[in-house]
Design a protein around this motif. Structure first.
Motif, mmCIF file in Angstrom:
data_model
loop_
_atom_site.group_PDB
_atom_site.id
_atom_site.type_symbol
_atom_site.label_atom_id
_atom_site.label_comp_id
_atom_site.label_asym_id
_atom_site.label_seq_id
_atom_site.Cartn_x
_atom_site.Cartn_y
_atom_site.Cartn_z
ATOM 1 N N ASP A 124 0.827 -1.213 0.000
ATOM 2 C CA ASP A 124 0.000 0.000 0.000
ATOM 3 C C ASP A 124 0.863 1.267 0.000
ATOM 4 O O ASP A 124 0.357 2.366 -0.263
ATOM 5 C CB ASP A 124 -0.981 0.010 1.174
ATOM 6 C CG ASP A 124 -0.291 -0.089 2.521
ATOM 7 O OD1 ASP A 124 0.939 -0.284 2.550
ATOM 8 O OD2 ASP A 124 -0.974 0.021 3.553
ATOM 9 N N HIS A 153 0.815 1.643 -3.902
ATOM 10 C CA HIS A 153 -0.496 1.913 -4.515
ATOM 11 C C HIS A 153 -1.581 1.415 -3.562
ATOM 12 O O HIS A 153 -1.502 0.286 -3.054
ATOM 13 C CB HIS A 153 -0.610 1.207 -5.870
ATOM 14 C CG HIS A 153 -1.728 1.724 -6.724
ATOM 15 N ND1 HIS A 153 -3.051 1.399 -6.492
ATOM 16 C CD2 HIS A 153 -1.722 2.550 -7.805
ATOM 17 C CE1 HIS A 153 -3.806 1.995 -7.398
ATOM 18 N NE2 HIS A 153 -3.021 2.707 -8.204
ATOM 19 N N THR A 154 -2.596 2.245 -3.345
ATOM 20 C CA THR A 154 -3.633 1.881 -2.367
ATOM 21 C C THR A 154 -4.389 0.619 -2.755
ATOM 22 O O THR A 154 -4.838 -0.134 -1.885
ATOM 23 C CB THR A 154 -4.635 3.035 -2.197
ATOM 24 O OG1 THR A 154 -5.160 3.393 -3.488
ATOM 25 C CG2 THR A 154 -3.981 4.249 -1.575
ATOM 26 N N ASN A 155 -4.526 0.363 -4.048
ATOM 27 C CA ASN A 155 -5.263 -0.830 -4.479
ATOM 28 C C ASN A 155 -4.450 -2.113 -4.341
ATOM 29 O O ASN A 155 -4.925 -3.192 -4.683
ATOM 30 C CB ASN A 155 -5.750 -0.670 -5.924
ATOM 31 C CG ASN A 155 -6.915 0.297 -6.025
ATOM 32 O OD1 ASN A 155 -7.512 0.664 -5.026
ATOM 33 N ND2 ASN A 155 -7.211 0.737 -7.228
ATOM 34 N N LEU A 200 -7.661 -5.733 -0.648
ATOM 35 C CA LEU A 200 -7.775 -5.214 -2.011
ATOM 36 C C LEU A 200 -6.830 -5.970 -2.951
ATOM 37 O O LEU A 200 -7.192 -6.281 -4.086
ATOM 38 C CB LEU A 200 -7.452 -3.716 -2.033
ATOM 39 C CG LEU A 200 -8.485 -2.780 -1.401
ATOM 40 C CD1 LEU A 200 -7.958 -1.354 -1.386
ATOM 41 C CD2 LEU A 200 -9.801 -2.838 -2.165
ATOM 42 N N SER A 218 -7.904 -8.362 -6.115
ATOM 43 C CA SER A 218 -7.414 -8.073 -7.465
ATOM 44 C C SER A 218 -6.887 -9.328 -8.155
ATOM 45 O O SER A 218 -6.688 -9.327 -9.373
ATOM 46 C CB SER A 218 -6.297 -7.022 -7.415
ATOM 47 O OG SER A 218 -6.792 -5.791 -6.937
ATOM 48 N N ILE A 256 -5.310 -3.834 -12.356
ATOM 49 C CA ILE A 256 -5.645 -3.056 -11.154
ATOM 50 C C ILE A 256 -6.050 -1.673 -11.572
ATOM 51 O O ILE A 256 -5.343 -1.010 -12.343
ATOM 52 C CB ILE A 256 -4.441 -3.003 -10.196
ATOM 53 C CG1 ILE A 256 -4.107 -4.418 -9.699
ATOM 54 C CG2 ILE A 256 -4.737 -2.099 -9.010
ATOM 55 C CD1 ILE A 256 -2.874 -4.455 -8.847
ATOM 56 N N ARG A 257 -7.196 -1.241 -11.096
ATOM 57 C CA ARG A 257 -7.697 0.096 -11.467
ATOM 58 C C ARG A 257 -7.631 1.044 -10.288
ATOM 59 O O ARG A 257 -7.732 0.635 -9.166
ATOM 60 C CB ARG A 257 -9.138 -0.006 -11.975
ATOM 61 C CG ARG A 257 -9.258 -0.856 -13.248
ATOM 62 C CD ARG A 257 -10.701 -0.957 -13.700
ATOM 63 N NE ARG A 257 -10.826 -1.783 -14.874
ATOM 64 C CZ ARG A 257 -10.693 -1.366 -16.122
ATOM 65 N NH1 ARG A 257 -10.402 -0.102 -16.331
ATOM 66 N NH2 ARG A 257 -10.825 -2.187 -17.130
#
Length: 456
Positions: free
Chosen positions: A370, A373-375, A403, A407, A455-456
């Motif tokens: 994280d 990237h938060t996702n 998350l 994914s 991943i979006r």
């Protein structure tokens, strides 16, 4: 800039003193006043002060508060159980240019912590937006980079292992946002630790006046060389009492070199447990001084065991430099970097011996995804090597239902590409995700198969 506590506030200040006699041709030079020669630091400072900058940051502090169940009854079940508030903040600090050609600036990690924008003001007044290259919270060091047509001046780093108590020290920084200020004093003590400031402590103590805003500024010798980065003061009344602390230049050099190369610090480990050496303990093991690091236990399959170290050893030197305490040994090892080979001098059974040790890799080299990237929240990542060469980024742990798990990532997956760009290590992945595209296609090696996870 936030205050650090111990009683502590990291920062730095300066007021010029003319008590220091000239030491070398490059140091405090004599100046003629009424046809008399008097010592002055001005000639040296004119060369050095352009390398010290002021840093201003802007960011947001996020606070979360749980809504009591009694209130949720009135607001209804759809009302959020957690209230999130964002409050803007600003901070001031100092920094030191260590590479004029590439625009590298070193400062404290706590100076730029949670900053959304970092603004650097040069000595001539020009302001430049800085990019964060990397930081190490445990050692309180951060590396910034600026790009500017202005000609920059860098400070040369001294060998801090050669410092002695009583050496003159000069602090330069931006106390209380007043602008560049200079103060002078001496090195009061070396190898200070146990202050509960940082996880890694091997501080230079100085009585040169340091105040709020000086954090990240320079502590230099009379030759204008950097001996430390000012980071904290002992301040029971929130004012300067002549006890300030700086991170030694050798530690700064080791950490910034890793940040430049990898984008993060790759912590090295020796694989021992130990304690401070007392006079009684030293005498018991045939040693006539209490300076050194006592080894209680050598961990199985560790770098220390492979090198031949044993419980009961007293480590007295690292790479020829004396070790005063176990805390100092820990700090040196932790900042040298994984894979580095060092020479230890050890007292064993009353005799001095030398051992060559190649440091292992610390668990601290594992990165929470994280941070990139938060996702990707819920995954832990680490570098992978095959036959000694980098071979992607491995997912070595993943939280079920996170998350990252939703994914499609799994434990053991190796990230080898992002949007058709090959990835061989965490530093490359980190740089590509600094400004992430709307859609991220991770190329994954899973066993003998290669697949893409979107991943979006």
């Amino acid at each position: 800039m936030r205050k650090k506590s111990l009683f502590v506030i990291s920062a730095l200040a300066l007021t010029i003193s003319a008590l220091m006699p000239p030491v070398t041709a490059n140091a405090a030079l004599p100046m003629a006043v009424n046809n008399q020669q008097i010592p002055s630091l001005a000639p040296m400072l004119e060369q050095v002060t352009p390398a010290v900058v002021s840093i201003a940051i802007e960011g947001k502090q996020v606070s979360k508060q749980q809504l009591p169940e009694a209130y949720r009854f009135f607001f209804g079940p759809n009302f959020p159980a957690e209230q999130v508030q964002e409050r803007p903040f600003r901070g001031l600090g100092s920094g030191v240019i260590i590479d004029a050609d590439k625009g590298y600036i070193v400062t404290n990690q706590h100076v730029i912590n949670h900053a959304d924008k970092i603004l650097v003001q040069l000595y001539d007044g020009h302001e430049v937006t800085a990019k964060l290259i990397g930081s190490d919270k445990a050692a309180d060091i951060a590396l910034l980079q600026i790009q500017t047509p202005q000609k920059l001046t860098a400070i040369k780093l001294a060998n801090s292992d050669k410092l002695r108590v009583g050496d003159f020290a000069i602090a330069i920084g931006n106390p209380f946002g007043l602008g560049q200020t200079v103060t002078s004093g001496i090195v009061s003590a070396l190898g200070r630790s146990g202050l509960n400031l940082e996880n890694i402590e091997d501080f230079i103590q100085t009585d040169a006046a340091i105040n709020s805003g000086n954090s990240g500024g320079a502590l230099i010798n009379l030759n204008g060389e950097l001996i430390g980065i000012n980071t904290a003061i002992l301040a029971p009344n929130k004012g300067n009492v002549g006890i300030g602390f700086a991170i030694p230049s050798n530690m700064v050099n080791n950490l910034t070199s890793q940040l430049i190369k990898f984008g993060r610090v790759q912590r090295g480990t020796l694989g021992i447990q130990g304690r401070e050496l007392t006079p009684e303990l030293a005498k018991t093991f045939g040693y006539n001084t209490n300076k050194g690091a006592f080894v209680n236990q050598v961990m199985p399959n560790s770098a220390a065991q492979k090198a031949g170290l044993k419980a009961g050893d007293i480590i007295t030197q690292v790479n020829g430099s004396p070790i005063r305490s176990f805390s100092e040994l820990r700090a040196k090892v932790a900042t040298l970097g994984a894979g580095k080979t060092l020479t230890l001098q050890v007292m064993r059974n009353g005799k001095l011996q030398q051992f060559a040790v190649t440091l292992g890799t610390s668990e601290n080299n594992i990165v929470k995804a994280d941070e990139l990237h938060t996702n990707l929240t819920g995954a832990q990542l680490t570098d992978v090597t095959v036959n000694g060469k980098p071979h992607g980024v491995e997912v070595n742990k993943i939280t079920q239902g996170s998350l990252a798990a939703r994914s499609g990532l799994r434990k053991g997956d190796i990230i080898i590409g992002l949007n058709r760009t090959p990835i061989s290590n965490l530093n490359q992945l980190r740089k590509l995700l600094q400004h992430p595209p709307q859609v991220i296609a991770l190329e994954i090696q899973r066993g003998n198969n290669v697949l893409y996870i979107i991943i979006r």
